[in-house]
Design a protein around this motif. Structure first.
Motif, PDB file in Angstrom:
ATOM      1  N   TYR A  16       0.858  48.262  41.091  1.00  0.00           N
ATOM      2  CA  TYR A  16       2.042  47.470  41.383  1.00  0.00           C
ATOM      3  C   TYR A  16       1.684  45.998  41.459  1.00  0.00           C
ATOM      4  N   GLU A  29       6.600  45.610  42.080  1.00  0.00           N
ATOM      5  CA  GLU A  29       7.124  46.073  40.793  1.00  0.00           C
ATOM      6  C   GLU A  29       6.056  46.915  40.117  1.00  0.00           C
ATOM      7  N   LYS A  36      11.287  48.248  40.727  1.00  0.00           N
ATOM      8  CA  LYS A  36      10.924  47.587  41.980  1.00  0.00           C
ATOM      9  C   LYS A  36      11.117  48.556  43.139  1.00  0.00           C
TER      10      LYS A  36
END
Length: 140
Positions: A16, A29, A36
């Motif tokens: 992420y 994200e 998200k």
């Protein structure tokens, strides 16, 4: 290689990118699908820039290992993490001959290659010189 802002969340697949933060959580994200989500303080979060690989002498930062793989593969993808473990270990010995085989577990090696390929697919792997050129263009 700049791995700042890239994290792994325990219990969640993939990597992420940190988009925003507040007092109680992080907005992240996914590098895999772009969705998200929120990372809470109860999640175990590991920043890739803080991870290193054990060697016989010293610990090597993950970004240096990924730079070596990037150079070896000419910017291409690394072997799949589902490849036979003996092949992955042989590859590790090629790129990092003095890695500590007692303290670097098979699961660590698989994760190393899995993360590299996620970063490669997300076009998040850039050599230092290319990163500096992009930063210089942004400053102008």
């Amino acid at each position: 290689m700049d791995l700042s802002g890239i994290i792994s969340i325990s219990g969640k697949p993939g990597l992420y990118k940190v988009v925003a933060s507040n007092k109680t959580s992080l907005v992240v994200e996914s590098l895999v699908d772009g969705k998200k989500t929120t990372a809470l303080p109860t999640h175990r979060i590991s920043a890739l820039e803080d991870i290193a690989i054990y060697t016989e002498d010293d610990d090597i930062p993950l970004k240096d290992v990924y730079s070596t793989i990037f150079d070896k593969e000419n910017g291409g993808a690394a072997p799949n993490h589902k490849t036979d473990m003996s092949e992955l270990k042989a590859y590790m010995l090629e790129i990092l001959p003095d890695y500590d085989q007692d303290r670097v577990y098979n699961s660590d090696i698989k994760k190393l290659f899995q993360w590299y390929n996620v970063l490669h697919s997300a076009d998040a792997l850039k050599p230092e010189s290319e990163e500096e050129a992009v930063a210089a263009e942004e400053e102008e």
